[in-house]
Enzyme design. Sequence first.
Site, PDB file in Angstrom:
ATOM      1  N   TYR A  35      25.777 -14.019  80.962  1.00 50.93           N
ATOM      2  CA  TYR A  35      26.997 -13.225  81.101  1.00 50.93           C
ATOM      3  C   TYR A  35      26.816 -11.845  80.501  1.00 50.93           C
ATOM      4  CZ  TYR A  35      28.351 -13.621  76.149  1.00 50.93           C
ATOM      5  OH  TYR A  35      28.387 -13.505  74.789  1.00 50.93           O
ATOM      6  N   ARG A  54      20.390  -5.184  81.003  1.00 49.54           N
ATOM      7  CA  ARG A  54      20.213  -6.386  80.170  1.00 49.54           C
ATOM      8  C   ARG A  54      20.518  -7.647  80.989  1.00 49.54           C
ATOM      9  NH1 ARG A  54      23.491  -6.761  74.739  1.00 49.54           N
ATOM     10  NH2 ARG A  54      25.188  -7.107  76.226  1.00 49.54           N
ATOM     11  N   ARG A 102      23.781 -33.358  88.918  1.00 50.13           N
ATOM     12  CA  ARG A 102      23.321 -33.162  87.536  1.00 50.13           C
ATOM     13  C   ARG A 102      21.892 -33.654  87.348  1.00 50.13           C
ATOM     14  NH1 ARG A 102      22.815 -35.410  82.522  1.00 50.13           N
ATOM     15  NH2 ARG A 102      23.392 -34.071  80.763  1.00 50.13           N
ATOM     16  N   LYS A 148      21.333 -13.330  76.880  1.00 48.81           N
ATOM     17  CA  LYS A 148      22.800 -13.409  76.773  1.00 48.81           C
ATOM     18  C   LYS A 148      23.304 -14.609  77.565  1.00 48.81           C
ATOM     19  CE  LYS A 148      26.720 -10.320  76.203  1.00 48.81           C
ATOM     20  NZ  LYS A 148      27.046 -10.834  74.885  1.00 48.81           N
ATOM     21  N   LEU A 205      20.605 -10.586  69.645  1.00 48.59           N
ATOM     22  CA  LEU A 205      20.854  -9.964  70.940  1.00 48.59           C
ATOM     23  C   LEU A 205      20.662  -8.462  70.783  1.00 48.59           C
ATOM     24  CD1 LEU A 205      21.904 -10.584  73.868  1.00 48.59           C
ATOM     25  CD2 LEU A 205      24.069  -9.619  73.063  1.00 48.59           C
TER      26      LEU A 205
HETATM   27  N1  PDD Z   1      29.150 -10.038  72.561  1.00 49.63           N
HETATM   28  N2  PDD Z   1      25.297 -10.029  69.304  1.00 49.63           N
HETATM   29  C1  PDD Z   1      25.911 -11.039  69.923  1.00 49.63           C
HETATM   30  C2  PDD Z   1      25.566 -12.437  69.548  1.00 49.63           C
HETATM   31  C3  PDD Z   1      26.865 -10.757  70.938  1.00 49.63           C
HETATM   32  O1  PDD Z   1      27.477 -11.775  71.565  1.00 49.63           O
HETATM   33  C4  PDD Z   1      27.190  -9.425  71.241  1.00 49.63           C
HETATM   34  C5  PDD Z   1      28.191  -9.066  72.296  1.00 49.63           C
HETATM   35  C6  PDD Z   1      26.510  -8.393  70.553  1.00 49.63           C
HETATM   36  C7  PDD Z   1      26.753  -6.946  70.837  1.00 49.63           C
HETATM   37  O2  PDD Z   1      26.188  -6.588  72.075  1.00 49.63           O
HETATM   38  P1  PDD Z   1      26.801  -5.419  72.960  1.00 49.63           P
HETATM   39  O3  PDD Z   1      26.801  -4.206  72.107  1.00 49.63           O
HETATM   40  O4  PDD Z   1      25.863  -5.304  74.094  1.00 49.63           O
HETATM   41  O5  PDD Z   1      28.185  -5.831  73.360  1.00 49.63           O
HETATM   42  C8  PDD Z   1      25.569  -8.736  69.597  1.00 49.63           C
HETATM   43  C9  PDD Z   1      30.138  -9.825  73.593  1.00 49.63           C
HETATM   44  C10 PDD Z   1      30.981  -8.630  73.372  1.00 49.63           C
HETATM   45  C11 PDD Z   1      30.939 -11.095  73.776  1.00 49.63           C
HETATM   46  O6  PDD Z   1      30.329 -12.151  73.764  1.00 49.63           O
HETATM   47  O7  PDD Z   1      32.162 -11.044  73.948  1.00 49.63           O
END
Ligand code: PDD
Length: 284
Positions: A35, A54, A102, A148, A205
């Site tokens: 996502y 990404r 599954r 992600k 991440l």
């Molecule tokens: N989360 N680290 C983690 C574990 C994250 O889930 C996120 C973002 C970030 C920051 O990444 P970015 O700057 O690309 O948003 C770091 C999103 C916002 C979410 O899961 O809602």
Amino acid sequence: MSLPHTIYINGQYLDGADALVSVMDRAFLFGDGIYEVIAVCQNTLVDEDGHLQRLDRSLAQVQIDLGTRRKALGFLLRQVVRRNRIIDGLVYLQVTRGTAARDFHFPPNTVANLMIAAWAKQLPPPSGKTGIKVITVDEIRWQRRDIKSTSMLAQVLAKQKAAEHNVGEAWQVDTDGTITEGASSNAWIIKDGTLITRPANHQILKGITRMSVRAIIENHQIPLVERSFTREEARAADEAFITGAGAFITPVTHIDDTPIGTGKPGPLTAKLRDAYIDSFSAHA
Ligand code: PDD
């Protein structure tokens, strides 16, 4: 929060309540999906290219193929934002390996499910001025946090603990005592004018906001060191903040009830936050 007005799913724009996938969707069964979350600020998709790059990387890492639909994503994101009448908010995109009987291994001839939704949120977030408190929790995630993935039970548990403590984020602490990152944000501290954040390898991440903030730091010639830091070092920092889509740059005022610096948002954090907002507001 109510459901999004309109959700895009596999070629259709549906009412939020009618946008359904099969219970045999791989993300429902296994968390087998990828996502992205992109901020929408005054109708501008913030750091759109970085997020889509990404997405490509994450999909490639887990071998999910979006095929020719990849080319339409910019258009589809804007359609969903427009159809939900979002000026400021978040657009959410999810790609799963598809719907199949599954079985753990990749099912043959399965088409990925693509979903896009959007909802309003006050941006820049008010907490960017007031700051948030964080708690620390044990790091219990897998070893490929650079992907992600929609498998996020560990983050759900961390955020629930943060909610129970009435704080805005949970910083995860690895077995060696160092902070990895927030449950949904990257973690930063400032000591003696130097910014410190963990290098983006497989353990965190690689935040898109983090990358934009890094560019601003370089432009302003502010010292930056990419290294891991311990919970104790974080508690003794002069300033601390988080970065993320939707959080932008949000100051951290307390870690586990320990005030950071004065216990109020720090001046360098505020400067970076303003510079970050200016960097995309100028194009709006
Ligand atoms: N989360 N680290 C983690 C574990 C994250 O889930 C996120 C973002 C970030 C920051 O990444 P970015 O700057 O690309 O948003 C770091 C999103 C916002 C979410 O899961 O809602």
